[in-house]
Design an enzyme around this catalytic site. Structure first.
Site, PDB file in Angstrom:
ATOM      1  N   ASP A  17      30.374 -18.169 -48.642  1.00  0.00           N
ATOM      2  CA  ASP A  17      31.833 -18.052 -48.758  1.00  0.00           C
ATOM      3  C   ASP A  17      32.353 -17.933 -47.330  1.00  0.00           C
ATOM      4  O   ASP A  17      31.562 -17.845 -46.385  1.00  0.00           O
ATOM      5  CB  ASP A  17      32.210 -16.817 -49.593  1.00  0.00           C
ATOM      6  CG  ASP A  17      33.579 -16.960 -50.251  1.00  0.00           C
ATOM      7  OD1 ASP A  17      34.511 -17.502 -49.621  1.00  0.00           O
ATOM      8  OD2 ASP A  17      33.711 -16.531 -51.401  1.00  0.00           O
ATOM      9  N   HIS A  95      36.284 -22.750 -49.840  1.00  0.00           N
ATOM     10  CA  HIS A  95      35.665 -21.489 -49.392  1.00  0.00           C
ATOM     11  C   HIS A  95      34.479 -21.753 -48.467  1.00  0.00           C
ATOM     12  O   HIS A  95      33.463 -21.060 -48.542  1.00  0.00           O
ATOM     13  CB  HIS A  95      35.185 -20.653 -50.595  1.00  0.00           C
ATOM     14  CG  HIS A  95      36.301 -19.940 -51.309  1.00  0.00           C
ATOM     15  ND1 HIS A  95      36.769 -18.718 -50.909  1.00  0.00           N
ATOM     16  CD2 HIS A  95      37.030 -20.293 -52.382  1.00  0.00           C
ATOM     17  CE1 HIS A  95      37.749 -18.341 -51.722  1.00  0.00           C
ATOM     18  NE2 HIS A  95      37.923 -19.278 -52.613  1.00  0.00           N
ATOM     19  N   ASP A 150      36.096 -23.320 -56.975  1.00  0.00           N
ATOM     20  CA  ASP A 150      37.385 -22.630 -57.049  1.00  0.00           C
ATOM     21  C   ASP A 150      38.231 -22.828 -55.798  1.00  0.00           C
ATOM     22  O   ASP A 150      37.722 -22.993 -54.700  1.00  0.00           O
ATOM     23  CB  ASP A 150      37.160 -21.119 -57.262  1.00  0.00           C
ATOM     24  CG  ASP A 150      36.336 -20.502 -56.138  1.00  0.00           C
ATOM     25  OD1 ASP A 150      35.347 -21.126 -55.727  1.00  0.00           O
ATOM     26  OD2 ASP A 150      36.701 -19.417 -55.669  1.00  0.00           O
ATOM     27  N   GLU A 151      39.530 -22.797 -56.028  1.00  0.00           N
ATOM     28  CA  GLU A 151      40.550 -22.616 -54.976  1.00  0.00           C
ATOM     29  C   GLU A 151      40.429 -23.581 -53.799  1.00  0.00           C
ATOM     30  O   GLU A 151      40.687 -23.193 -52.659  1.00  0.00           O
ATOM     31  CB  GLU A 151      40.507 -21.158 -54.464  1.00  0.00           C
ATOM     32  CG  GLU A 151      40.770 -20.160 -55.563  1.00  0.00           C
ATOM     33  CD  GLU A 151      40.646 -18.699 -55.125  1.00  0.00           C
ATOM     34  OE1 GLU A 151      41.436 -17.903 -55.609  1.00  0.00           O
ATOM     35  OE2 GLU A 151      39.746 -18.358 -54.320  1.00  0.00           O
ATOM     36  N   TYR A 240      37.280  -7.845 -62.360  1.00  0.00           N
ATOM     37  CA  TYR A 240      36.871  -7.880 -60.956  1.00  0.00           C
ATOM     38  C   TYR A 240      36.726  -6.448 -60.433  1.00  0.00           C
ATOM     39  O   TYR A 240      37.667  -5.667 -60.450  1.00  0.00           O
ATOM     40  CB  TYR A 240      37.887  -8.648 -60.112  1.00  0.00           C
ATOM     41  CG  TYR A 240      37.677 -10.154 -60.099  1.00  0.00           C
ATOM     42  CD1 TYR A 240      36.854 -10.778 -61.036  1.00  0.00           C
ATOM     43  CD2 TYR A 240      38.294 -10.951 -59.136  1.00  0.00           C
ATOM     44  CE1 TYR A 240      36.655 -12.150 -61.009  1.00  0.00           C
ATOM     45  CE2 TYR A 240      38.101 -12.323 -59.103  1.00  0.00           C
ATOM     46  CZ  TYR A 240      37.285 -12.917 -60.043  1.00  0.00           C
ATOM     47  OH  TYR A 240      37.092 -14.279 -60.015  1.00  0.00           O
ATOM     48  N   PHE A 241      35.535  -6.156 -59.945  1.00  0.00           N
ATOM     49  CA  PHE A 241      35.279  -4.799 -59.449  1.00  0.00           C
ATOM     50  C   PHE A 241      35.958  -4.520 -58.105  1.00  0.00           C
ATOM     51  O   PHE A 241      35.906  -3.396 -57.623  1.00  0.00           O
ATOM     52  CB  PHE A 241      33.773  -4.557 -59.295  1.00  0.00           C
ATOM     53  CG  PHE A 241      32.999  -4.532 -60.586  1.00  0.00           C
ATOM     54  CD1 PHE A 241      33.318  -3.626 -61.579  1.00  0.00           C
ATOM     55  CD2 PHE A 241      31.949  -5.407 -60.800  1.00  0.00           C
ATOM     56  CE1 PHE A 241      32.599  -3.584 -62.770  1.00  0.00           C
ATOM     57  CE2 PHE A 241      31.213  -5.377 -61.976  1.00  0.00           C
ATOM     58  CZ  PHE A 241      31.541  -4.474 -62.966  1.00  0.00           C
ATOM     59  N   ASP A 242      36.537  -5.539 -57.472  1.00  0.00           N
ATOM     60  CA  ASP A 242      37.226  -5.254 -56.205  1.00  0.00           C
ATOM     61  C   ASP A 242      38.695  -4.885 -56.432  1.00  0.00           C
ATOM     62  O   ASP A 242      39.423  -4.659 -55.477  1.00  0.00           O
ATOM     63  CB  ASP A 242      37.087  -6.417 -55.208  1.00  0.00           C
ATOM     64  CG  ASP A 242      37.660  -7.726 -55.707  1.00  0.00           C
ATOM     65  OD1 ASP A 242      37.947  -7.849 -56.916  1.00  0.00           O
ATOM     66  OD2 ASP A 242      37.817  -8.650 -54.877  1.00  0.00           O
ATOM     67  N   TRP A 313      33.494  -8.899 -55.546  1.00  0.00           N
ATOM     68  CA  TRP A 313      33.819  -9.607 -54.293  1.00  0.00           C
ATOM     69  C   TRP A 313      33.812  -8.590 -53.163  1.00  0.00           C
ATOM     70  O   TRP A 313      34.268  -7.461 -53.320  1.00  0.00           O
ATOM     71  CB  TRP A 313      35.184 -10.297 -54.421  1.00  0.00           C
ATOM     72  CG  TRP A 313      35.201 -11.223 -55.582  1.00  0.00           C
ATOM     73  CD1 TRP A 313      35.773 -11.010 -56.801  1.00  0.00           C
ATOM     74  CD2 TRP A 313      34.553 -12.497 -55.674  1.00  0.00           C
ATOM     75  NE1 TRP A 313      35.527 -12.073 -57.637  1.00  0.00           N
ATOM     76  CE2 TRP A 313      34.791 -12.997 -56.970  1.00  0.00           C
ATOM     77  CE3 TRP A 313      33.802 -13.273 -54.787  1.00  0.00           C
ATOM     78  CZ2 TRP A 313      34.299 -14.237 -57.402  1.00  0.00           C
ATOM     79  CZ3 TRP A 313      33.317 -14.495 -55.207  1.00  0.00           C
ATOM     80  CH2 TRP A 313      33.568 -14.967 -56.502  1.00  0.00           C
ATOM     81  N   GLU A 315      35.048  -8.714 -49.864  1.00  0.00           N
ATOM     82  CA  GLU A 315      35.938  -8.710 -48.695  1.00  0.00           C
ATOM     83  C   GLU A 315      36.277  -7.294 -48.251  1.00  0.00           C
ATOM     84  O   GLU A 315      36.336  -7.011 -47.062  1.00  0.00           O
ATOM     85  CB  GLU A 315      37.246  -9.465 -49.008  1.00  0.00           C
ATOM     86  CG  GLU A 315      37.141 -10.959 -48.929  1.00  0.00           C
ATOM     87  CD  GLU A 315      36.678 -11.580 -50.246  1.00  0.00           C
ATOM     88  OE1 GLU A 315      36.198 -10.843 -51.132  1.00  0.00           O
ATOM     89  OE2 GLU A 315      36.784 -12.811 -50.380  1.00  0.00           O
TER      90      GLU A 315
HETATM   91  C1  ACM Z   1      37.488 -16.614 -57.528  1.00  0.00           C
HETATM   92  O1  ACM Z   1      37.919 -15.481 -57.750  1.00  0.00           O
HETATM   93  N1  ACM Z   1      38.053 -17.390 -56.615  1.00  0.00           N
HETATM   94  C2  ACM Z   1      36.360 -17.148 -58.264  1.00  0.00           C
END
Ligand code: ACM
Ligand code: ZN
Length: 417
Positions: A17, A95, A150-151, A240-242, A313, A315
């Site tokens: 990523d 990404h 993704d994205e 999402y755990f973040d 995630w 970050e």
């Molecule tokens: C993602 O949250 N972009 C998979």
């Protein structure tokens, strides 16, 4: 170890990523040499306010790292001993900023730090994909291989002669991404593996064997199941755990959002009737959604939901302690979503059990969040008798909740709920 304990059997390993490339690839040694370390550990300082640059592996003070092939093999074997399949993910086509720090010729401009997407019109990008996936397949015996999807931003493709040419040939810039995903799907199928990707891959006319992770809410998952694909449900707004797990003013910096464990536990991974689809949608959008407004999974496609997944995630996660804090105890809720049918899932019952697991997690050395003592107030107007029913709830159990009805702050002598 904790996955095995709580009966979670797929470990999705997000190995690439724009935070850094995390796996040694022999054919492309510069990925880890030039794309795995950066100037700053703090995400905001680096990506949002800072220079967003990667630095060579041996730079003093650099933050980062990657797994050697030997380490990967050990992880895969350790997981296999515990009946856990490790599913690797390499991100295509977006990404991927860190790739171009090492191999700038693979992005449209040919210069690093200009876009995060592969130049799909460049045959070298497809060669890169094949060669990287070949080494990944050697390391990971998993049925599934995740190719991201993704994205991806289309900006660079629109001004790149090669990608414009490809888009014209294929019938539009969206097809540029589809072309790459189709290439991955074919490559993996030829090697006896199943492609898995984020829900954007639904733009493709996928092989019936490909699998979709629904992360932008549940809609992609419902569409995919109804179109006949296998689906893993992982709506970011819930699982999402973040995201923050309690009032952000009481918590260390997280990504954003608000996903306390009760919200996670309320998700229905198989929304195969209008009511459960609407309940999910209400949680996702944080507003009431009418069952008539949501298309559920058709009953004959309910078995297409093959799993549910929480995503950590990183970050805003700088070390293992912080990671444990964000994952636990919410992981326990995800495990029950995976294994307990909706009709047997009962928050009040789970609440007691999850509280009893907090000291057990701590005894095993995990830096778990110890649950919030915020009080949730729910009001419901009883039709007919003009009464309002007020319910008070708290994650902690047992909890002593005291209240007043005259607007004054409750004291320890106030009425006991
Ligand atoms: C993602 O949250 N972009 C998979
Ligand atoms: Zn291009």
């Amino acid at each position: 170890d904790e996955m095995a304990r709580y009966k979670l059997n797929k470990f999705h390993f997000h190995l690439a990523d724009n935070g850094g490339w995390r796996i040694r690839i022999d054919a492309y040694p510069l990925l880890t040499r030039l794309g795995a370390f950066r100037t700053e550990s703090d995400w905001l300082e680096w990506w949002s306010y800072g220079d967003r640059h990667y630095v060579p592996e041996d730079t003093p003070g650099a933050y980062g790292g990657y797994y050697t092939k030997e380490e990967i093999r050990r992880i895969v074997a350790y997981a296999a001993e515990r009946f856990i399949e490790v599913i690797p993910e390499i991100e295509f086509p977006g990404h991927s900023d860190e790739v171009f720090a090492a191999y700038p010729e693979l992005c449209c401009s040919g210069r690093a730090y200009t876009s995060g997407e592969f130049c799909v019109g460049n045959p070298l990008s497809l060669k890169f994909m094949d060669e990287v996936l070949t080494e990944v397949l050697e390391l990971f015996p998993s049925k599934y291989i995740h190719i991201g999807g993704d994205e991806a931003d289309r900006t660079a493709w629109k001004s790149c002669p090669r990608c414009r040419h490809l888009a014209r040939e294929l019938g539009g810039v969206d097809q540029v991404q589809c072309y790459l995903v189709e290439h991955a799907e074919k490559f993996l199928a030829e090697h006896g593996r199943t492609m898995i990707g984020w829900d954007e891959i639904l733009k493709n006319n996928l092989r019936s064997t490909s699998t979709v992770i629904s992360y932008r809410g549940q809609r992609g998952g419902i569409e995919a199941a109804n179109r006949g694909y296998d689906v893993v449900m992982s709506p970011g707004e819930i699982l999402y755990f973040d995201w923050y797990q309690a009032d952000p003013s009481t918590q260390p910096r997280a990504m954003y959002g608000y996903s306390p464990i009760k919200k996670m536990y309320a998700f229905e991974p198989v929304p195969a009737d209008p009511e459960s689809a609407a309940r999910n949608e209400s949680i996702i959008r944080a507003e009431f959604v009418d069952p008539a407004a949501v298309e559920p999974i058709r009953a004959d496609r309910a078995d297409r939901i093959v799993g549910v997944q929480g995503c950590t995630w990183a970050e805003y996660i700088e070390d293992e302690e912080q990671q444990e804090y964000m994952i636990f105890p919410r992981l326990l809720a995800v495990a029950e979503l995976a294994w307990t049918p909706q009709e047997k899932r009962e928050w009040c019952d789970f609440k007691v059990r999850m509280n009893s697991h907090i000291p057990l997690l701590q005894q095993r050395g995990l830096n778990t969040f110890t649950l919030s003592d915020e009080v949730e107030i729910t009001t419901r107007i009883r039709s007919g008798n003009r009464a309002v029913e007020v319910t008070l709830d708290c994650e902690k159990y047992p909890a002593e909740i005291r209240y007043t009805l005259d607007g004054t702050p409750p004291t320890p002598d106030a009425s006991l709920y």
